[in-house]
Design an enzyme around this catalytic site. Structure first.
Site, PDB file in Angstrom:
ATOM      1  N   LYS A 240     -71.454 -82.151 -39.334  1.00  0.00           N
ATOM      2  CA  LYS A 240     -70.785 -82.716 -40.505  1.00  0.00           C
ATOM      3  C   LYS A 240     -69.475 -83.337 -40.011  1.00  0.00           C
ATOM      4  O   LYS A 240     -68.762 -82.709 -39.207  1.00  0.00           O
ATOM      5  CB  LYS A 240     -70.498 -81.613 -41.522  1.00  0.00           C
ATOM      6  CG  LYS A 240     -69.601 -82.023 -42.682  1.00  0.00           C
ATOM      7  CD  LYS A 240     -69.376 -80.824 -43.604  1.00  0.00           C
ATOM      8  CE  LYS A 240     -68.405 -81.160 -44.721  1.00  0.00           C
ATOM      9  NZ  LYS A 240     -68.254 -80.030 -45.685  1.00  0.00           N
TER      10      LYS A 240
ATOM     11  N   ARG B 195     -66.977 -72.466 -53.179  1.00  0.00           N
ATOM     12  CA  ARG B 195     -65.591 -72.628 -53.621  1.00  0.00           C
ATOM     13  C   ARG B 195     -65.297 -71.859 -54.897  1.00  0.00           C
ATOM     14  O   ARG B 195     -64.126 -71.721 -55.286  1.00  0.00           O
ATOM     15  CB  ARG B 195     -65.283 -74.121 -53.831  1.00  0.00           C
ATOM     16  CG  ARG B 195     -65.388 -74.940 -52.557  1.00  0.00           C
ATOM     17  CD  ARG B 195     -65.166 -76.414 -52.827  1.00  0.00           C
ATOM     18  NE  ARG B 195     -65.408 -77.220 -51.635  1.00  0.00           N
ATOM     19  CZ  ARG B 195     -65.353 -78.543 -51.610  1.00  0.00           C
ATOM     20  NH1 ARG B 195     -65.062 -79.216 -52.715  1.00  0.00           N
ATOM     21  NH2 ARG B 195     -65.598 -79.198 -50.479  1.00  0.00           N
TER      22      ARG B 195
ATOM     23  N   GLU C 110     -76.181 -79.236 -51.458  1.00  0.00           N
ATOM     24  CA  GLU C 110     -75.188 -78.372 -50.806  1.00  0.00           C
ATOM     25  C   GLU C 110     -74.346 -77.730 -51.902  1.00  0.00           C
ATOM     26  O   GLU C 110     -73.508 -78.387 -52.516  1.00  0.00           O
ATOM     27  CB  GLU C 110     -74.285 -79.170 -49.863  1.00  0.00           C
ATOM     28  CG  GLU C 110     -73.218 -78.307 -49.198  1.00  0.00           C
ATOM     29  CD  GLU C 110     -72.138 -79.113 -48.500  1.00  0.00           C
ATOM     30  OE1 GLU C 110     -71.011 -78.583 -48.364  1.00  0.00           O
ATOM     31  OE2 GLU C 110     -72.406 -80.267 -48.104  1.00  0.00           O
TER      32      GLU C 110
END
Length: 216
Positions: free
Chosen positions: A137, A53, A49
């Site tokens: 998630k 960011r 993943e």
């Protein structure tokens, strides 16, 4: 009402079943992406993943997809439809969000890259559940109640599977994976900043292999 397709659910299930651990990867230097993910792959990790960011996230997804065709490579920290589309264009095979909105849930229904939506409450979970989502998630896992919260959610949602992320450490990953409704665990401990900064890729491979050994 449009429901999540079997294709999307099968794809997410394939992602979650490919590796018990999913590293949450933030690329601070573009040149680190491929060697870092190669080191994780060499240690047994099959799902990456790569978060959005930093400005390097999208390019990293494209580069890693090309370099590691046998790995599942997804985009994390996706918070808008614009980012979702950009991640798709970069070749992300799945999308992970820290939370959810109706717009993101509905867009994913026809997207090429299926969504693993983030939830921290039963009310949020219900928004996705009504559209056919059964894989989520759980974030931020430790702050949102950890294993106790996941055990409680298993009662009203016995057919839901989670990937908890957020505050989980190598020492606590096993506790989460022991739960019947947890398929895989996400975490940043697999890519410590200080190790990545020194480009000690052999150490990253050791951490990945050791972490998998801990839970086997």
């Amino acid at each position: 009402m449009t429901q999540l397709s079997g294709f999307h659910r099968d794809r997410i299930r394939s992602v979650l079943s490919a590796s018990l651990l999913m590293p949450v990867i933030t690329i601070k230097h573009a040149d680190d992406a491929v060697p870092l993910c190669q080191a994780l792959f060499d240690g047994g990790i099959r799902v990456m993943e790569i978060t959005l960011r930093t400005e390097h996230g999208l390019k990293a997804i494209k580069s890693v997809r090309e370099a590691l065709p046998e790995a599942w490579v997804g985009a994390g920290t996706v918070t808008s439809l614009a980012q979702y589309r950009q991640a798709e264009a970069a070749g992300a095979q799945f999308i992970v969000t820290p939370g959810l909105t109706e717009a993101l849930l509905e867009f994913s229904l026809t997207s090429e890259a299926p969504l693993l939506p983030g939830v921290s409450t039963a009310s949020e979970l219900l928004l996705g559940y009504g559209l056919g989502y059964r894989e989520f998630k759980f974030f931020p896992a430790e702050v949102a109640g950890g294993t106790r919260a996941l055990k409680a959610l298993n009662g009203p949602f016995p057919d839901v599977t989670f990937c908890p992320t957020g505050g989980i450490r190598r020492e606590t990953a096993r506790d989460y994976l022991a739960l019947s409704n947890v398929q895989t665990v996400g975490g940043s401990w697999l890519t410590p900043d200080e190790v990545v900064a020194t480009k000690d890729w052999a150490r990253i491979t050791e951490i990945a292999a050791g972490s998998l050994s801990d839970i086997s």
